[in-house]
Design an enzyme around this catalytic site. Sequence first.
Site, PDB file in Angstrom:
ATOM      1  N   SER A 131     -41.477  -9.477  33.772  1.00  0.00           N
ATOM      2  CA  SER A 131     -41.628  -9.703  32.340  1.00  0.00           C
ATOM      3  C   SER A 131     -43.029 -10.233  32.038  1.00  0.00           C
ATOM      4  CB  SER A 131     -40.512 -10.631  31.846  1.00  0.00           C
ATOM      5  OG  SER A 131     -40.480 -10.695  30.444  1.00  0.00           O
ATOM      6  N   HIS A 173     -40.029  -4.627  29.468  1.00  0.00           N
ATOM      7  CA  HIS A 173     -38.817  -4.435  28.645  1.00  0.00           C
ATOM      8  C   HIS A 173     -39.020  -3.184  27.774  1.00  0.00           C
ATOM      9  CE1 HIS A 173     -37.323  -8.495  29.646  1.00  0.00           C
ATOM     10  NE2 HIS A 173     -38.552  -8.914  29.421  1.00  0.00           N
ATOM     11  N   GLU A 200     -36.638  -2.357  31.909  1.00  0.00           N
ATOM     12  CA  GLU A 200     -35.924  -3.445  32.571  1.00  0.00           C
ATOM     13  C   GLU A 200     -35.272  -2.949  33.863  1.00  0.00           C
ATOM     14  OE1 GLU A 200     -33.212  -5.070  29.726  1.00  0.00           O
ATOM     15  OE2 GLU A 200     -34.819  -5.960  28.501  1.00  0.00           O
TER      16      GLU A 200
END
Length: 277
Positions: A131, A173, A200
């Site tokens: 992330s 994401h 993801e």
Amino acid sequence: MTEKISGNLIIIGGAEDKKEDKEILKRVVKYLDKDNEKILIATIATEYPEKSYENYYEVFTGLGVKNISQLDISSREDAFKEENINLISESNLLFFTGGDQLRITSMLGGTPIYDEIKKLCDRNGLIAGTSAGASVMSDTMIVQGEDDESPRKCTVKMSPGLGLVNNIIIDQHFAQRGRIGRLLTAIAQNPEVLGIGIDEDTAIIVSDKGVAEVIGSGAVYFVDGSSIIYSNVSEQYSNEVLSMFNVKLHVLKEGNRFNLLKKVPFEEDIDFYENHR
């Protein structure tokens, strides 16, 4: 981009599986001597460092890693402390958790900790990030932009990253938050840079030769703007819809590979593990 990049990197799009097959995290620890080498979990990006550390400690312990420590930098002062510098020098794998990528760069930029991270790369150490920890890998990173929107001329905010790999921009994401528009906008502003959007539970494993292998359950999107022949990017009327012609898009799944230096996908089977060891 030069003929090599810094270090060996595992760049994860966020929300990697921690409970079932754990495919990505298993690949992270594959490159370690689990009995003797150390993972250092950097919880700099998150507002909940102890909880984040506990989660990853449990997963990595369950995968057989014996030596795990935490790097928690909550102020720039911490990035000058000898004990924190030593944590990196004694580690073989540095793992950045998710959170806010600006916390990482603002805490570490220009500090001895940053210098030690570069030394870790130079000694063939491994750096992984998920992330926000993925976004900071490159020399330029996206820090703000509209999700699920058509691309608009100047609506993406970018900032310097850690520069562990140059001339790419990473967004995470990716499909789950509809971020194709903001990545296209970033590439329109920087056509020489390769855009990489990572879903993801998906990652790229990047060797220092510049070869990226896709692993995980989703896709990775490589956006090449080097052949753009027209765009309407300008600061004037910045909220207008972006227009650009001749953008190249590659979509890769698990097992596919991409040459970041030549900006082309390929099928040649290269074993990252053998190269790394």
